[in-house]
Motif scaffolding. Sequence first.
Motif, short mmCIF file in Angstrom:
data_model
loop_
_atom_site.label_atom_id
_atom_site.label_comp_id
_atom_site.label_asym_id
_atom_site.label_seq_id
_atom_site.Cartn_x
_atom_site.Cartn_y
_atom_site.Cartn_z
N ASP A 5 1.05 -1.26 -0.28
CA ASP A 5 0.03 0.03 -0.37
C ASP A 5 0.64 1.17 -0.24
O ASP A 5 0.52 2.33 -1.06
N VAL A 6 2.19 0.79 1.05
CA VAL A 6 3.18 2.00 0.95
C VAL A 6 3.46 3.12 -0.38
O VAL A 6 3.34 3.55 -1.06
N ASN A 8 2.66 0.93 -3.40
CA ASN A 8 1.61 2.51 -4.47
C ASN A 8 1.27 3.67 -4.52
O ASN A 8 1.23 4.09 -5.35
N ALA A 9 0.98 4.01 -3.01
CA ALA A 9 0.06 5.71 -2.84
C ALA A 9 1.89 6.15 -3.24
O ALA A 9 1.48 6.89 -3.43
N ARG A 13 0.77 8.94 -6.49
CA ARG A 13 0.61 10.24 -6.52
C ARG A 13 1.54 11.20 -7.50
O ARG A 13 2.62 10.89 -8.14
N LEU A 117 1.16 12.80 0.05
CA LEU A 117 0.72 11.35 -0.18
C LEU A 117 -0.51 10.72 0.89
O LEU A 117 -1.47 10.05 0.26
N MET A 118 -0.47 11.70 1.59
CA MET A 118 -1.64 11.62 2.68
C MET A 118 -3.46 11.77 1.13
O MET A 118 -3.82 10.89 1.37
N HIS A 120 -3.18 12.27 -1.49
CA HIS A 120 -3.36 11.20 -3.01
C HIS A 120 -3.80 10.06 -2.39
O HIS A 120 -5.20 9.49 -3.17
N THR A 121 -3.67 9.13 -0.77
CA THR A 121 -4.18 8.19 -0.60
C THR A 121 -6.58 8.77 -0.55
O THR A 121 -6.73 7.48 0.10
#
Length: 183
Positions: A5-6, A8-9, A13, A117-118, A120-121
């Motif tokens: 997950d990290v 991918n984020a 982005r 990043l946050m 983006h998720t």
Amino acid sequence: MMTNDVLNAIRGRRSVLRFEPKPVADDELEAILEAGRWAPSFANSQPWTFVVVREENAKRELGQLVERIAFAHRGQFAVSGKGTGDAPVVIAVVLDPVKDPQHWVEAGAVATQNMALMAHTLGLASYWAGLGGKSEAEARRILGIPRGMRVVALLPIGRPAYTPKDGERTSLSGIVRYDRFKV
Ligand SMILES: Cc1cc2nc3c(=O)[nH]c(=O)nc-3n(C[C@H](O)[C@H](O)[C@H](O)COP(=O)(O)O)c2cc1C
């Protein structure tokens, strides 16, 4: 390569310069700021203040400033003349070099990346505009930054108004060396 997950984020982005005129919800904004708060810093000095700009005039001025310095992703959207002032929120990343004389720049960078990043998720997008010289002076004026503090980045955030092009990066073999810096 493994999926995660990290990762991918981080890979997903992209910088976006045009936003839908839809608000960023309070809980989304809080999660973004929380991601900034949890950034690491030298000796946990936490030398940052995040100025959340939603007031229209200040946002428009900051948007025009970002527009002037944002050269890297032009051509991916129709120019509206409105600048990134159409982002519902801009976060200015302000640092206090007294709190961390050695590594305040890195502190600002890592907090900015955490917030990008946050966002983006959460399905939002952002544009990291790095400041310095004249652009920093202008941001300081717009935001009323106290003497001695520095503004390193403006981060307009909102729902993307277009799908950005795929990102590009040098391959790992181009940037990684093992054990020694072999050329
Ligand atoms: C420290 C920093 C400063 C940046 N400053 C600018 C800038 O002044 N103008 C600009 O067009 N883009 C700026 N950017 C955004 C980069 O151009 C962008 O991140 C890069 O082209 C990679 O594209 P991506 O974010 O879509 O992966 C900055 C990014 C970083 C990390």
